[in-house]
Design a protein around this motif. Structure first.
Motif, PDB file in Angstrom:
ATOM      1  N   UNK A  92      28.210  41.522  41.085  1.00  0.00           N
ATOM      2  CA  UNK A  92      28.958  42.773  41.038  1.00  0.00           C
ATOM      3  C   UNK A  92      28.900  43.330  39.618  1.00  0.00           C
ATOM      4  N   UNK A  93      28.473  44.570  39.524  1.00  0.00           N
ATOM      5  CA  UNK A  93      28.444  45.295  38.250  1.00  0.00           C
ATOM      6  C   UNK A  93      29.408  46.465  38.331  1.00  0.00           C
ATOM      7  N   UNK A  94      30.343  46.550  37.404  1.00  0.00           N
ATOM      8  CA  UNK A  94      31.225  47.721  37.326  1.00  0.00           C
ATOM      9  C   UNK A  94      31.124  48.348  35.936  1.00  0.00           C
ATOM     10  N   UNK A  95      30.046  48.076  35.247  1.00  0.00           N
ATOM     11  CA  UNK A  95      29.887  48.511  33.866  1.00  0.00           C
ATOM     12  C   UNK A  95      29.972  50.024  33.693  1.00  0.00           C
ATOM     13  N   UNK A  96      29.570  50.791  34.699  1.00  0.00           N
ATOM     14  CA  UNK A  96      29.633  52.254  34.595  1.00  0.00           C
ATOM     15  C   UNK A  96      31.054  52.778  34.737  1.00  0.00           C
ATOM     16  N   UNK A  97      31.956  51.970  35.241  1.00  0.00           N
ATOM     17  CA  UNK A  97      33.361  52.350  35.418  1.00  0.00           C
ATOM     18  C   UNK A  97      34.208  51.634  34.384  1.00  0.00           C
ATOM     19  N   UNK A  98      34.208  52.150  33.176  1.00  0.00           N
ATOM     20  CA  UNK A  98      35.016  51.574  32.105  1.00  0.00           C
ATOM     21  C   UNK A  98      35.961  52.658  31.615  1.00  0.00           C
ATOM     22  N   UNK A  99      37.261  52.376  31.705  1.00  0.00           N
ATOM     23  CA  UNK A  99      38.255  53.384  31.359  1.00  0.00           C
ATOM     24  C   UNK A  99      39.245  52.848  30.328  1.00  0.00           C
ATOM     25  N   UNK A 100      39.594  53.704  29.369  1.00  0.00           N
ATOM     26  CA  UNK A 100      40.628  53.367  28.403  1.00  0.00           C
ATOM     27  C   UNK A 100      41.957  53.687  29.072  1.00  0.00           C
ATOM     28  N   UNK A 101      42.587  52.672  29.642  1.00  0.00           N
ATOM     29  CA  UNK A 101      43.766  52.896  30.484  1.00  0.00           C
ATOM     30  C   UNK A 101      44.903  51.918  30.200  1.00  0.00           C
TER      31      UNK A 101
END
Length: 181
Positions: A92-101
């Motif tokens: 699983x790759x979620x690298x494109x979904x990185x949020x400062x939250x």
């Protein structure tokens, strides 16, 4: 509240679950092997970990069906280190979904400017930031302040739990304190 309830997956400690080492990520099918230290009698579970999250086909199918925008689920060719292969694992790759939250007012953390790292004791997510991101884009994502973990929306976790997966615990990020420092 449920719209902003997030979990990370963590390897259960009650069995000899092996880690996975990625060997080659440049191809359509990723090459990987069981990592060190390899348990004497490794238990292959529905969830395994390494530098990414690894799941069996049944979990991957659930995640794929949920239209998790920005999340890539890629098959791996997993070597058992004896010349054989273990089928039906996915990375699983979620690298494109990185949020400062991270809610900087309510969380308990220290920021080290020298190494540009957060040391977080208590996580509180900034709901105002998350409200601006469409739900299907935040079904799976990384927190910029803690990029080593992947967060999954409660709806994803609920669907996975229906499978009674082995080898995994789901930890609510806002109920957990001090794990990553």
């Amino acid at each position: 509240m449920k719209d902003f309830e997030y979990y990370f997956m963590m390897r259960k400690e009650d069995q000899a679950f092996p880690m996975i080492d990625l060997l080659d990520q440049r191809k359509e099918i990723i090459k990987a092997q069981l990592g060190d230290p390899l348990p004497r009698h490794p238990v292959l579970a529905d969830y395994l970990t390494g530098s990414k999250d690894f799941v069996t086909k049944k979990i991957a199918n659930i995640m794929l069906a949920m239209n998790m925008e920005g999340v890539r689920i890629v098959p791996i060719e997993l070597s058992d280190r004896k010349g054989g292969y273990i089928d039906d694992y996915y990375c699983i790759y979620v690298d494109d979904n990185t949020f400062e939250a991270l809610d900087k007012e309510k969380s308990d953390y220290k920021y080290d400017e020298k190494c540009d790292m957060y040391f977080i004791n208590k996580y509180v997510l900034d709901r105002e930031v998350l409200k601006k991101i469409p739900l299907n884009k935040r079904l799976g994502w990384r927190l910029l302040e803690e990029p080593g973990i992947y967060l999954y929306h409660k709806s994803v976790v609920d669907e996975i739990k229906k499978l009674n997966p082995t080898g995994v615990e789901f930890i609510n990020i806002e109920e957990y304190e001090g794990m990553f420092n």
